[in-house]
Design an enzyme around this catalytic site. Structure first.
Site, PDB file in Angstrom:
ATOM      1  N   LYS A  86     -10.341  -3.201  -4.101  1.00 25.36           N
ATOM      2  CA  LYS A  86     -11.185  -2.014  -4.202  1.00 25.36           C
ATOM      3  C   LYS A  86     -10.488  -0.923  -5.001  1.00 25.36           C
ATOM      4  CE  LYS A  86     -13.086  -2.775   0.458  1.00 25.36           C
ATOM      5  NZ  LYS A  86     -12.735  -2.541   1.879  1.00 25.36           N
ATOM      6  N   LYS A 132      -4.772  -9.876  -6.815  1.00 23.54           N
ATOM      7  CA  LYS A 132      -5.950  -9.978  -5.958  1.00 23.54           C
ATOM      8  C   LYS A 132      -7.052  -9.029  -6.435  1.00 23.54           C
ATOM      9  CE  LYS A 132      -5.719  -8.043  -1.907  1.00 23.54           C
ATOM     10  NZ  LYS A 132      -5.343  -7.615  -0.563  1.00 23.54           N
ATOM     11  N   LYS A 139       0.815  -1.221   0.000  1.00 22.30           N
ATOM     12  CA  LYS A 139       0.000   0.000   0.000  1.00 22.30           C
ATOM     13  C   LYS A 139       0.841   1.260   0.000  1.00 22.30           C
ATOM     14  CE  LYS A 139      -4.436  -1.367   1.895  1.00 22.30           C
ATOM     15  NZ  LYS A 139      -5.488  -1.031   2.867  1.00 22.30           N
TER      16      LYS A 139
HETATM   17  P1  TYM Z   1     -10.706  -4.970   3.973  1.00 17.75           P
HETATM   18  O1  TYM Z   1     -11.818  -4.008   3.980  1.00 17.75           O
HETATM   19  O2  TYM Z   1      -9.534  -4.675   3.095  1.00 17.75           O
HETATM   20  O3  TYM Z   1     -11.243  -6.411   3.582  1.00 17.75           O
HETATM   21  C1  TYM Z   1     -12.379  -6.938   4.224  1.00 17.75           C
HETATM   22  C2  TYM Z   1     -12.353  -8.455   4.191  1.00 17.75           C
HETATM   23  O4  TYM Z   1     -12.367  -8.906   2.826  1.00 17.75           O
HETATM   24  C3  TYM Z   1     -11.310  -9.821   2.618  1.00 17.75           C
HETATM   25  N1  TYM Z   1     -10.839  -9.686   1.231  1.00 17.75           N
HETATM   26  C4  TYM Z   1     -10.759 -10.695   0.366  1.00 17.75           C
HETATM   27  N2  TYM Z   1     -11.070 -12.011   0.487  1.00 17.75           N
HETATM   28  C5  TYM Z   1     -10.904 -12.778  -0.604  1.00 17.75           C
HETATM   29  N3  TYM Z   1     -10.448 -12.307  -1.814  1.00 17.75           N
HETATM   30  C6  TYM Z   1     -10.128 -10.997  -1.962  1.00 17.75           C
HETATM   31  N4  TYM Z   1      -9.714 -10.540  -3.131  1.00 17.75           N
HETATM   32  C7  TYM Z   1     -10.287 -10.127  -0.841  1.00 17.75           C
HETATM   33  N5  TYM Z   1     -10.087  -8.806  -0.643  1.00 17.75           N
HETATM   34  C8  TYM Z   1     -10.416  -8.550   0.632  1.00 17.75           C
HETATM   35  C9  TYM Z   1     -10.237  -9.427   3.618  1.00 17.75           C
HETATM   36  O5  TYM Z   1      -9.376 -10.505   3.879  1.00 17.75           O
HETATM   37  C10 TYM Z   1     -11.075  -9.040   4.814  1.00 17.75           C
HETATM   38  O6  TYM Z   1     -11.423 -10.187   5.575  1.00 17.75           O
HETATM   39  N6  TYM Z   1      -7.621  -5.309   7.808  1.00 17.75           N
HETATM   40  C11 TYM Z   1      -8.978  -5.734   7.461  1.00 17.75           C
HETATM   41  C12 TYM Z   1     -10.037  -5.006   8.253  1.00 17.75           C
HETATM   42  C13 TYM Z   1      -9.933  -5.175   9.733  1.00 17.75           C
HETATM   43  C14 TYM Z   1     -10.123  -6.361  10.477  1.00 17.75           C
HETATM   44  C15 TYM Z   1      -9.960  -6.015  11.843  1.00 17.75           C
HETATM   45  C16 TYM Z   1     -10.407  -7.675  10.116  1.00 17.75           C
HETATM   46  C17 TYM Z   1      -9.665  -4.180  10.631  1.00 17.75           C
HETATM   47  N7  TYM Z   1      -9.678  -4.698  11.893  1.00 17.75           N
HETATM   48  C18 TYM Z   1     -10.066  -6.949  12.869  1.00 17.75           C
HETATM   49  C19 TYM Z   1     -10.521  -8.613  11.149  1.00 17.75           C
HETATM   50  C20 TYM Z   1     -10.354  -8.267  12.499  1.00 17.75           C
HETATM   51  C21 TYM Z   1      -9.165  -5.592   5.963  1.00 17.75           C
HETATM   52  O7  TYM Z   1      -8.348  -5.966   5.211  1.00 17.75           O
HETATM   53  O8  TYM Z   1     -10.290  -5.061   5.493  1.00 17.75           O
END
Ligand code: TYM
Length: 335
Positions: free
Chosen positions: A202, A199, A115
Site C-alpha cells: 500500500k 512485495k 516499517k
Molecule cells: P494488512 O492490511 O497489511 O494486509 C491484509 C492482508 O493482505 C495480505 N497481503 C498480501 N498478500 C499477498 N501479497 C501481498 N503483496 C500482500 N500484502 C498484504 C496480508 O498478508 C494480510 O493477510 N497484520 C495484518 C492485519 C491483522 C490481522 C490480525 C490479520 C491485524 N490483526 C489478526 C489476521 C489476524 C496485516 O498485515 O494487514
C-alpha cells in the site's frame, strides 16, 4: 465455556490503497471459508494508527475495507464484519498478552524492522507491540484458523507462542487454541509490478507498482501493460520461472485470478511472448475485479449502511469476545 473448532478470524488494515495482494492473498480466501467455518473479519483500525493516519482518511479507509469485504462476497448477516476499535476486548486482552509475550520475540519481527526503517527510536510503541495486538485479535475469539498472506506468517507464529505461554504460565491447559495460519492459493505473496523482488504494498510511492480495488478497467489494463517483464517467452514448466521474478509474479496472478495453478497457466502460455500474455492477463483481471470495484463504489455511496453493518457486527463480536476476556481475567487473578 464451549471451545470452537472451526472459527476463522482475520483482519485488514484501513490504511488506503487496498490492492491486488490484499485481495488474492487474503480477502478472496475469506469468502470461500464462509461455507465451512464461522468467520469474523475485522477492519483493524487500531493497528492502522501504529503509523500516522489522518483521522478523516482513517474513517474513509475503514469504510473502504468494509465495502471491499461485502463487495467481494462476505455476507455480513451470516458472518461477522466489524471494526476493531468498537470491541474493547481487543485492547484489554492485548495488555494482558503484552505481559506474556517476550521482548526477545518482538525483536525478531521482520515487519517491525521494515516499517520502522533506520530511525527505529522514532517508531511508535504501538508499531513495536503490533504483533501482540494481533495475537489478542485472534485469541479474543479463541479462533482456530487465520487466513493471511505469506508476509503474516511470522506474526502468526508469535500469536501461537503467546497462546502457548499463557496456557503454560497460568496452568490453563489448552484454554487458548494455537491458531493455524491458512496461506492459500497461487498468489500468497503478490509482488510489485515494477520490481518482482519487492512485495506489492500500500505504501509503495509508485501507483504503477500495484493494482488497487479503486482502479477502473482502463487503469487495470494500463498497469498490466506497463508491468516490468523480461524479453524471453514464458517457460513451459515452473522451474523456468526460478530466476524470473516478474514473469513468475504475473503467472501466479493469472493462476490465482483464474483459480488454477501456475503449472496449468504455463501449459496454456508456455512459449508465448508477454505481448500475448499481458492482454490475456489484463482481460482476466478486469473481468474478475471490475464487478468488485463497481460494487464497492455503489456501497460507499451509502456510508450509513456500512456504518450500520459494522455496528451490528461489533455487537455480535462483543458477545463472543467479552466472555472470553472475563474468563482470562479470572485466570490471571483479577477481581
Ligand atoms: P494488512 O492490511 O497489511 O494486509 C491484509 C492482508 O493482505 C495480505 N497481503 C498480501 N498478500 C499477498 N501479497 C501481498 N503483496 C500482500 N500484502 C498484504 C496480508 O498478508 C494480510 O493477510 N497484520 C495484518 C492485519 C491483522 C490481522 C490480525 C490479520 C491485524 N490483526 C489478526 C489476521 C489476524 C496485516 O498485515 O494487514
Amino acid at each position: 465455556m464451549e471451545k470452537p473448532t472451526n472459527r476463522v478470524f482475520s483482519g485488514v488494515q484501513p490504511t488506503g490503497n487496498l490492492h491486488l495482494g490484499n485481495y488474492l492473498g487474503a480477502i478472496r480466501n475469506f469468502v470461500g471459508l464462509q461455507d465451512t467455518h464461522e468467520c469474523l473479519y475485522c477492519v483493524v483500525d487500531m493497528h492502522a494508527i501504529t503509523v500516522w493516519q489522518d483521522p478523516k482518511e482513517l474513517t474513509a479507509n475503514t469504510r473502504e475495507v468494509a465495502a471491499a469485504y461485502i463487495a467481494s462476497g462476505i455476507n455480513p448477516e451470516t458472518h461477522i464484519i466489524f471494526n476493531q476499535s468498537k470491541v474493547t476486548a481487543h485492547a484489554e486482552l492485548a495488555w494482558i498478552l503484552n505481559c506474556v509475550a517476550r521482548i526477545g520475540w518482538l525483536n525478531r519481527m521482520t515487519q517491525f524492522k521494515d516499517k520502522a526503517g533506520k530511525d527505529r527510536e522514532k517508531a511508535s510503541v504501538g508499531l513495536y507491540a503490533y504483533p501482540v495486538l494481533m495475537a489478542a485479535d485472534i485469541l479474543a475469539y479463541r479462533a482456530t484458523h487465520v487466513p493471511v498472506g505469506e508476509d503474516q506468517k511470522q506474526h502468526l507464529e508469535l500469536a501461537r507462542d503467546t497462546a502457548q505461554k499463557f496456557n503454560n504460565d497460568f496452568e490453563a491447559e489448552d484454554f487458548f487454541p494455537l491458531p493455524e495460519p491458512l496461506i492459500m492459493g497461487a498468489a500468497t505473496r503478490v509482488m510489485s509490478l515494477r520490481d518482482g523482488t519487492k512485495k506489492m504494498s500500500k505504501s509503495d510511492p509508485s501507483a504503477y507498482s500495484r493494482i488497487t480495488l479503486s482502479d477502473n478497467a482502463d487503469e487495470i489494463a494500463q498497469k498490466i501493460r506497463k508491468a516490468r517483464t523480461d524479453p524471453e517467452p514464458l517457460p513451459e514448466v515452473k522451474d523456468g520461472l526460478a530466476e524470473r521474478p516478474e514473469a513468475a509474479n504475473l503467472v501466479n496472478i493469472y493462476a490465482a485470478l483464474s483459480d488454477t495453478t501456475t503449472e496449468q497457466v504455463l501449459k496454456e502460455f508456455g512459449g508465448k511472448m508477454f505481448s500475448e500474455f499481458k492482454p490475456a492477463l489484463a482481460d482476466l483481471a478486469v473481468d474478475k475485479l471490475s464487478p468488485i470495484t463497481g460494487e464497492m463504489k455503489h456501497l460507499l455511496a451509502d456510508p450509513a449502511y456500512i456504518d450500520g453493518e459494522l455496528e451490528k457486527g461489533a455487537e455480535r463480536a462483543r458477545a463472543i469476545a467479552d466472555p472470553v476476556l472475563k474468563r482470562v481475567k479470572e485466570i490471571v487473578g483479577f477481581i
